[in-house]
Design a protein around this motif. Structure first.
Motif, short mmCIF file in Angstrom:
data_model
loop_
_atom_site.label_atom_id
_atom_site.label_comp_id
_atom_site.label_asym_id
_atom_site.label_seq_id
_atom_site.Cartn_x
_atom_site.Cartn_y
_atom_site.Cartn_z
N SER A 106 -81.56 10.02 -16.57
CA SER A 106 -80.63 9.16 -17.59
C SER A 106 -81.75 8.09 -18.06
CB SER A 106 -79.63 8.60 -16.84
OG SER A 106 -78.78 7.63 -17.55
N SER A 107 -81.09 6.78 -18.37
CA SER A 107 -82.05 6.06 -18.77
C SER A 107 -81.50 4.75 -18.65
CB SER A 107 -81.70 5.90 -20.55
OG SER A 107 -82.32 4.88 -21.22
N HIS A 123 -76.48 8.47 -22.91
CA HIS A 123 -76.71 8.46 -21.59
C HIS A 123 -75.41 8.10 -20.90
CE1 HIS A 123 -80.78 10.28 -21.35
NE2 HIS A 123 -81.08 9.36 -22.21
N ARG A 143 -82.85 6.26 -13.73
CA ARG A 143 -82.69 5.56 -14.97
C ARG A 143 -84.16 4.83 -15.20
NH1 ARG A 143 -77.04 1.97 -14.52
NH2 ARG A 143 -75.60 4.00 -14.64
N ASP A 204 -82.83 2.52 -10.70
CA ASP A 204 -83.50 1.95 -11.62
C ASP A 204 -84.90 2.16 -11.78
OD1 ASP A 204 -81.18 0.63 -13.18
OD2 ASP A 204 -80.92 -0.58 -11.61
#
Length: 292
Positions: A106-107, A123, A143, A204
């Motif tokens: 994802s981001s 996303h 992410r 993250d």
């Protein structure tokens, strides 16, 4: 422990290539869905653990037939305009076929305000749609923030021929970065560890905060010559991205705008990577020929 079979969508991109090589080195039976099987052959060679299936985002019948028998799915989708639809469809088919775990690149922008830019929105809806699928298996979202490999969007050429890095940010403004190798390695760890360990985790992925001056200094040390960072107007940086990276305006604007966002370094990365994250200087050293 028997290692589950892994199905990879996006296996010949920057992250996907590193992931597939990592999985094969671990002896994991891996299937890749690719448009061009010859490209996969060049990247991975002959390996009894590797199965190559020709197809793309539109060949759903091919995907449905071949996802059966796999317990894990990894995907990275590059089609920003149709990302949510593609990822949701692939995940739904996978879960219905018995896949227990989906790992998605994802981001970091999903952590920013809703619909901040096209990257964040694409996303966000992909994650939301998959998370809300009924009777699904586990869903792990990675992410990452700025990829070290974004330096290939033109920085490598300006370093080669002009001895400079250009950017719209102030010289000492720090932005967030991560190595694609770390993204791939974390994905490989997740895909080979018990699904119950990572459940529906979100990771993250920022390993370093570095300014334009920091990056120029790191390249200077690797190349053994002085590289300078030069700030340019937003409009000029926008034009350079479009001209050299051949990206649409929406993507370029999102990239440049997001450089002002604050994404902190995740101190837990070393724990889930089972090693320290790759540094910018290490990445520049590995890719030295592209900048020399």
């Amino acid at each position: 422990m028997t290692i589950s079979k892994v199905f990879v969508v996006g296996g010949t991109g920057n992250i996907g290539t590193a992931l597939v090589k990592d999985l094969l080195e671990r002896g994991v039976a891996t299937t890749v869905l690719v448009r061009d099987p010859s490209k996969a052959s060049k990247l991975f060679g002959d390996n009894e653990k590797l199965s190559v299936i020709q197809g793309d985002y539109t060949t759903l019948d091919v995907y449905k037939d071949n996802i059966v028998g796999h317990e894990r799915l990894f995907f990275q989708v590059s089609d920003m305009n149709n990302m949510a639809k593609i990822k949701t469809t692939f995940a739904k088919i996978a879960y219905e076929a018995g896949v227990k775990q989906v790992v998605d690149v994802s981001s970091g922008s999903v952590s920013a305000p809703w619909r901040k830019n096209v990257i964040a929105a694409a996303h966000y809806y992909a994650e939301k749609n998959i998370y809300e699928l009924p009777d699904r298996g586990y869903y792990v979202a990675l992410r990452p923030t700025g990829f070290f490999s974004n330096h290939f969007f033109g920085d490598n050429k300006t370093v080669q021929f002009k001895g400079v890095l250009f950017g719209a940010e102030e010289p000492d403004h720090k932005t967030s970065w991560i190595s694609p190798n770390d993204i791939a390695h974390l994905a490989a760890n997740i895909l080979t560890e018990p699904v119950e360990k990572h459940v529906d985790m979100v990771y993250d992925m920022t390993s370093v905060r570095a300014s334009g001056n920091d990056r120029a200094a790191a390249i200077s040390r690797v190349l053994g010559r002085e590289i300078k960072y030069i700030q340019i107007p937003f409009g000029e940086a926008h034009k350079n991205f479009i001209d050299h990276a051949h990206m649409p305006h929406s993507m370029v604007y999102a990239f440049l705008e997001s450089s002002n966002d604050y994404y902190p370094v995740n101190p837990g990365l070393a724990t889930v990577l089972n090693r320290e994250p790759e540094t910018l200087e290490e990445w520049f050293t590995t890719n030295k020929n592209a900048f020399a």
